[in-house]
Design a protein around this motif. Structure first.
Motif, PDB file in Angstrom:
ATOM      1  N   TYR A  30     -52.762  26.876   4.766  1.00  0.00           N
ATOM      2  CA  TYR A  30     -52.753  25.918   5.873  1.00  0.00           C
ATOM      3  C   TYR A  30     -53.750  26.228   6.988  1.00  0.00           C
ATOM      4  CZ  TYR A  30     -48.497  24.550   3.569  1.00  0.00           C
ATOM      5  OH  TYR A  30     -47.589  24.145   2.632  1.00  0.00           O
ATOM      6  N   GLY A  31     -54.475  27.311   6.893  1.00  0.00           N
ATOM      7  CA  GLY A  31     -55.430  27.662   7.932  1.00  0.00           C
ATOM      8  C   GLY A  31     -54.787  28.091   9.232  1.00  0.00           C
ATOM      9  N   LEU A  32     -53.605  28.710   9.154  1.00  0.00           N
ATOM     10  CA  LEU A  32     -52.930  29.181  10.364  1.00  0.00           C
ATOM     11  C   LEU A  32     -53.637  30.410  10.918  1.00  0.00           C
ATOM     12  CD1 LEU A  32     -49.136  29.035   9.380  1.00  0.00           C
ATOM     13  CD2 LEU A  32     -50.542  27.252  10.408  1.00  0.00           C
ATOM     14  N   SER A  33     -53.670  30.502  12.236  1.00  0.00           N
ATOM     15  CA  SER A  33     -54.178  31.713  12.879  1.00  0.00           C
ATOM     16  C   SER A  33     -53.131  32.816  12.707  1.00  0.00           C
ATOM     17  CB  SER A  33     -54.423  31.457  14.366  1.00  0.00           C
ATOM     18  OG  SER A  33     -53.188  31.361  15.051  1.00  0.00           O
ATOM     19  N   GLU A  36     -50.218  31.998  15.000  1.00  0.00           N
ATOM     20  CA  GLU A  36     -49.423  30.868  14.493  1.00  0.00           C
ATOM     21  C   GLU A  36     -48.546  31.318  13.339  1.00  0.00           C
ATOM     22  OE1 GLU A  36     -52.736  27.440  15.612  1.00  0.00           O
ATOM     23  OE2 GLU A  36     -52.581  28.178  13.556  1.00  0.00           O
ATOM     24  N   CYS A  37     -49.095  32.175  12.498  1.00  0.00           N
ATOM     25  CA  CYS A  37     -48.333  32.673  11.362  1.00  0.00           C
ATOM     26  C   CYS A  37     -47.171  33.546  11.826  1.00  0.00           C
ATOM     27  CB  CYS A  37     -49.253  33.440  10.433  1.00  0.00           C
ATOM     28  SG  CYS A  37     -48.571  33.647   8.807  1.00  0.00           S
ATOM     29  N   HIS A  66     -48.106  26.945  20.043  1.00  0.00           N
ATOM     30  CA  HIS A  66     -48.360  27.466  18.692  1.00  0.00           C
ATOM     31  C   HIS A  66     -47.562  26.677  17.653  1.00  0.00           C
ATOM     32  CE1 HIS A  66     -50.985  30.728  19.754  1.00  0.00           C
ATOM     33  NE2 HIS A  66     -50.073  31.349  20.487  1.00  0.00           N
ATOM     34  N   ALA A  69     -49.234  23.427  16.859  1.00  0.00           N
ATOM     35  CA  ALA A  69     -50.383  23.640  15.977  1.00  0.00           C
ATOM     36  C   ALA A  69     -49.928  23.878  14.535  1.00  0.00           C
ATOM     37  CB  ALA A  69     -51.219  24.819  16.479  1.00  0.00           C
ATOM     38  N   VAL A  70     -48.865  24.665  14.363  1.00  0.00           N
ATOM     39  CA  VAL A  70     -48.323  24.918  13.024  1.00  0.00           C
ATOM     40  C   VAL A  70     -47.830  23.605  12.404  1.00  0.00           C
ATOM     41  CG1 VAL A  70     -46.450  26.054  11.734  1.00  0.00           C
ATOM     42  CG2 VAL A  70     -47.732  27.333  13.473  1.00  0.00           C
ATOM     43  N   ASP A  72     -48.820  20.552  13.068  1.00  0.00           N
ATOM     44  CA  ASP A  72     -49.980  19.722  12.727  1.00  0.00           C
ATOM     45  C   ASP A  72     -50.635  20.196  11.437  1.00  0.00           C
ATOM     46  OD1 ASP A  72     -49.658  18.099  14.952  1.00  0.00           O
ATOM     47  OD2 ASP A  72     -51.219  19.121  16.138  1.00  0.00           O
ATOM     48  N   LYS A  73     -50.822  21.501  11.306  1.00  0.00           N
ATOM     49  CA  LYS A  73     -51.510  22.051  10.134  1.00  0.00           C
ATOM     50  C   LYS A  73     -50.691  21.945   8.856  1.00  0.00           C
ATOM     51  CE  LYS A  73     -54.455  25.196  12.739  1.00  0.00           C
ATOM     52  NZ  LYS A  73     -54.816  26.612  12.987  1.00  0.00           N
ATOM     53  N   THR A  74     -49.377  21.967   8.984  1.00  0.00           N
ATOM     54  CA  THR A  74     -48.522  21.900   7.794  1.00  0.00           C
ATOM     55  C   THR A  74     -48.002  20.494   7.517  1.00  0.00           C
ATOM     56  OG1 THR A  74     -46.586  22.557   9.098  1.00  0.00           O
ATOM     57  CG2 THR A  74     -47.797  24.313   7.958  1.00  0.00           C
TER      58      THR A  74
END
Length: 107
Positions: A30-33, A36-37, A66, A69-70, A72-74
């Motif tokens: 997912y491209g998490l930082s 964020e992870c 955070h 953002a998580v 949105d990415k997932t």
């Protein structure tokens, strides 16, 4: 509740709920930082915003940022959806069903 973080250790580095892959699998998928992870990992442990902030030394507002953002990415909209999505996308396909499980399922 399971201890998601060892004192002074990032949850992303502790192995944790996301299995042997640690957070690296979530980062790749997912491209998490890393932060964020770490936040997502603590969500998987059922931690509240305040608890996540305390453990990661972040303000509740920053934790919420955070989480947004998580989400949105997932592609999810809530903590519950995040846990369900990660489980169903990455763990349920490899889980061995009970022999009687398919007989009781409806479509």
């Amino acid at each position: 509740m399971a201890q998601a973080q060892v004192e002074g250790e990032d949850a992303a580095e502790s192995g944790g709920v996301v299995g042997d892959h640690g957070c690296s699998g979530l980062v790749r998928a997912y491209g998490l930082s890393p932060r964020e992870c770490a936040v997502a990992e603590l969500v998987f442990h059922g931690c509240s915003t305040q608890e996540i902030g305390r453990r990661l030394r972040l303000s509740p507002h920053t934790v919420q940022d955070h989480l947004k953002a998580v989400f949105d990415k997932t592609g999810v909209r809530s903590r519950r959806d995040l846990v369900a999505a990660i489980f169903s996308r990455h763990y349920a396909p490899t889980a061995t069903p009970r022999p009687d499980a398919t007989a009781t399922c409806r479509t």
